[in-house]
Design a protein around this motif. Structure first.
Motif, mmCIF file in Angstrom:
data_model
loop_
_atom_site.group_PDB
_atom_site.id
_atom_site.type_symbol
_atom_site.label_atom_id
_atom_site.label_comp_id
_atom_site.label_asym_id
_atom_site.label_seq_id
_atom_site.Cartn_x
_atom_site.Cartn_y
_atom_site.Cartn_z
ATOM 1 N N THR A 1 -8.806 -3.515 -8.140
ATOM 2 C CA THR A 1 -10.128 -2.982 -7.794
ATOM 3 C C THR A 1 -10.028 -1.975 -6.664
ATOM 4 N N MET A 2 -9.231 -2.312 -5.661
ATOM 5 C CA MET A 2 -9.032 -1.410 -4.524
ATOM 6 C C MET A 2 -8.401 -0.100 -4.974
ATOM 7 N N VAL A 3 -7.434 -0.197 -5.862
ATOM 8 C CA VAL A 3 -6.761 1.007 -6.362
ATOM 9 C C VAL A 3 -7.741 1.901 -7.107
ATOM 10 N N VAL B 1 -9.878 9.309 8.330
ATOM 11 C CA VAL B 1 -10.508 7.998 8.159
ATOM 12 C C VAL B 1 -9.639 7.115 7.264
ATOM 13 N N HIS B 2 -9.138 7.709 6.176
ATOM 14 C CA HIS B 2 -8.256 6.965 5.272
ATOM 15 C C HIS B 2 -7.031 6.436 6.021
ATOM 16 N N VAL B 3 -6.407 7.290 6.832
ATOM 17 C CA VAL B 3 -5.207 6.890 7.576
ATOM 18 C C VAL B 3 -5.537 5.756 8.545
ATOM 19 N N GLN B 4 -6.650 5.881 9.274
ATOM 20 C CA GLN B 4 -7.035 4.849 10.235
ATOM 21 C C GLN B 4 -7.283 3.513 9.547
ATOM 22 N N GLN B 5 -7.963 3.551 8.420
ATOM 23 C CA GLN B 5 -8.267 2.309 7.713
ATOM 24 C C GLN B 5 -6.995 1.659 7.172
ATOM 25 N N PHE B 6 -6.101 2.459 6.613
ATOM 26 C CA PHE B 6 -4.906 1.892 5.992
ATOM 27 C C PHE B 6 -3.837 1.489 7.005
ATOM 28 N N GLU B 7 -4.099 1.747 8.287
ATOM 29 C CA GLU B 7 -3.257 1.156 9.317
ATOM 30 C C GLU B 7 -3.435 -0.361 9.330
ATOM 31 N N HIS B 8 -4.561 -0.828 8.788
ATOM 32 C CA HIS B 8 -4.878 -2.259 8.817
ATOM 33 C C HIS B 8 -4.777 -2.925 7.450
ATOM 34 N N VAL B 9 -4.776 -2.133 6.380
ATOM 35 C CA VAL B 9 -4.724 -2.699 5.034
ATOM 36 C C VAL B 9 -3.281 -3.067 4.698
ATOM 37 N N THR C 1 0.796 -1.227 0.000
ATOM 38 C CA THR C 1 0.000 0.000 0.000
ATOM 39 C C THR C 1 0.830 1.279 0.000
ATOM 40 N N THR C 2 2.146 1.171 0.076
ATOM 41 C CA THR C 2 2.988 2.347 0.301
ATOM 42 C C THR C 2 2.768 3.447 -0.732
ATOM 43 N N ARG C 3 2.826 3.083 -2.005
ATOM 44 C CA ARG C 3 2.700 4.099 -3.054
ATOM 45 C C ARG C 3 1.270 4.622 -3.145
ATOM 46 N N LEU C 4 0.292 3.763 -2.902
ATOM 47 C CA LEU C 4 -1.105 4.204 -2.904
ATOM 48 C C LEU C 4 -1.339 5.218 -1.791
ATOM 49 N N GLU C 5 -0.808 4.960 -0.614
ATOM 50 C CA GLU C 5 -0.971 5.878 0.508
ATOM 51 C C GLU C 5 -0.280 7.204 0.231
ATOM 52 N N ALA C 6 0.919 7.151 -0.345
ATOM 53 C CA ALA C 6 1.655 8.381 -0.642
ATOM 54 C C ALA C 6 0.903 9.235 -1.664
ATOM 55 N N PHE C 7 0.385 8.586 -2.702
ATOM 56 C CA PHE C 7 -0.383 9.301 -3.724
ATOM 57 C C PHE C 7 -1.634 9.911 -3.117
ATOM 58 N N THR C 8 -2.335 9.143 -2.294
ATOM 59 C CA THR C 8 -3.566 9.629 -1.669
ATOM 60 C C THR C 8 -3.282 10.810 -0.743
ATOM 61 N N ASP C 9 -2.235 10.701 0.069
ATOM 62 C CA ASP C 9 -1.869 11.810 0.955
ATOM 63 C C ASP C 9 -1.588 13.075 0.156
ATOM 64 N N GLY C 10 -0.887 12.919 -0.965
ATOM 65 C CA GLY C 10 -0.564 14.069 -1.794
ATOM 66 C C GLY C 10 -1.796 14.734 -2.381
ATOM 67 N N VAL C 11 -2.742 13.927 -2.840
ATOM 68 C CA VAL C 11 -3.969 14.475 -3.419
ATOM 69 C C VAL C 11 -4.779 15.223 -2.367
ATOM 70 N N PHE C 12 -4.905 14.645 -1.186
ATOM 71 C CA PHE C 12 -5.615 15.331 -0.098
ATOM 72 C C PHE C 12 -4.941 16.652 0.238
ATOM 73 N N ALA C 13 -3.623 16.644 0.322
ATOM 74 C CA ALA C 13 -2.887 17.862 0.668
ATOM 75 C C ALA C 13 -3.085 18.953 -0.382
ATOM 76 N N ILE C 14 -3.026 18.568 -1.647
ATOM 77 C CA ILE C 14 -3.202 19.547 -2.721
ATOM 78 C C ILE C 14 -4.626 20.102 -2.715
ATOM 79 N N ALA C 15 -5.624 19.231 -2.545
ATOM 80 C CA ALA C 15 -7.020 19.679 -2.519
ATOM 81 C C ALA C 15 -7.253 20.655 -1.367
ATOM 82 N N ALA C 16 -6.698 20.342 -0.186
ATOM 83 C CA ALA C 16 -6.868 21.221 0.974
ATOM 84 C C ALA C 16 -6.186 22.569 0.740
ATOM 85 N N THR C 17 -5.038 22.551 0.080
ATOM 86 C CA THR C 17 -4.302 23.785 -0.184
ATOM 87 C C THR C 17 -5.026 24.655 -1.207
ATOM 88 N N LEU C 18 -5.570 24.018 -2.238
ATOM 89 C CA LEU C 18 -6.254 24.777 -3.288
ATOM 90 C C LEU C 18 -7.502 25.498 -2.772
#
Length: 208
Positions: free
Chosen positions: A91-93, A77-85, A14-31
């Motif tokens: 399909t998940m991606v 919520v994403h962070v909490q869930q991916f602590e277990h994934v 999940t490492t790259r998926l989490e990194a990509f997701t974190d980046g998208v959230f950060a950019i959306a919040a900044t915009l």
């Protein structure tokens, strides 16, 4: 996408998926802040006029703060869930990509709701965008639970169900926000304060 052919379930870490997701959230919040920085206060010649101009931005500021808080909650919520994934499949991606599609639309939807609040489509923009992001997040978790042996190997069935109830509660409340927003605007998001209560009610339903 990294392909790991040796894994029988055709999954990946999940490492790259989490990194990509974190980046998208950060950019959306900044915009989100661009609406504030590009808003013109007009001619200001005194402190009184400055305060009046800032007061005229109250809806803009309120919607900015609301969207920022909701984005933070979705990310948490994403962070909490991916602590277990442990692993994800294609399909998940793509379910995650579906959620991110609506996350990146949040700044646009927030601006639309603020600038054209007199129109129904604009009043629905923010609620609908967040609802669809939440819905994809719930579908993503449901898929992980369906493949729990591979994706959630360290999570018990009871704990997986508990996370699922929380996600379902958010989906239900998100739908209610969409329904009520045309009449009460962004105040509809206050319904999310009922999330804890609804989650407990869903737990009681499971026991029955």
């Amino acid at each position: 996408m990294i392909r790991q052919r040796r894994h029988p379930a055709a999954t990946q870490r999940t490492t790259r998926l989490e990194a990509f997701t974190d980046g998208v959230f950060a950019i959306a919040a900044t915009l989100l802040v661009l609406d504030l920085t590009t808003h013109s206060l007009g001619e200001v010649e005194s402190d009184g006029e400055m305060w009046a101009a800032l007061g005229g931005m109250s809806l803009l500021i309120a919607n900015f703060a609301l969207s920022f808080v909701l984005l933070c909650l979705l990310w948490m919520v994403h962070v909490q869930q991916f602590e277990h994934v442990a692993r994800v499949d294609a399909t998940m991606v793509w379910l995650n990509n579906g959620r991110l599609l609506f996350i990146v639309l949040v700044p646009f939807a927030t601006n639309l709701t603020t600038e054209y609040s007199e129109f129904l489509a604009a009043r629905l923009a923010m609620p609908l965008t967040f609802f669809l992001a939440i819905l994809f997040g719930w579908l993503q978790w449901q898929w992980a639970v369906r493949n729990r042996e591979v994706m959630l190997p360290d999570l018990s069935g009871a704990d997986a169900a508990a996370y699922g109830r929380g996600a379902l509660s958010a989906v239900i409340i998100g739908a209610l926000v969409v329904v009520t927003a045309p009449w009460i605007g962004s105040w509809a998001f206050l319904l999310f304060l009922l999330d804890g209560l609804l989650t407990r009610l869903l737990r009681g339903t499971d026991r029955d």
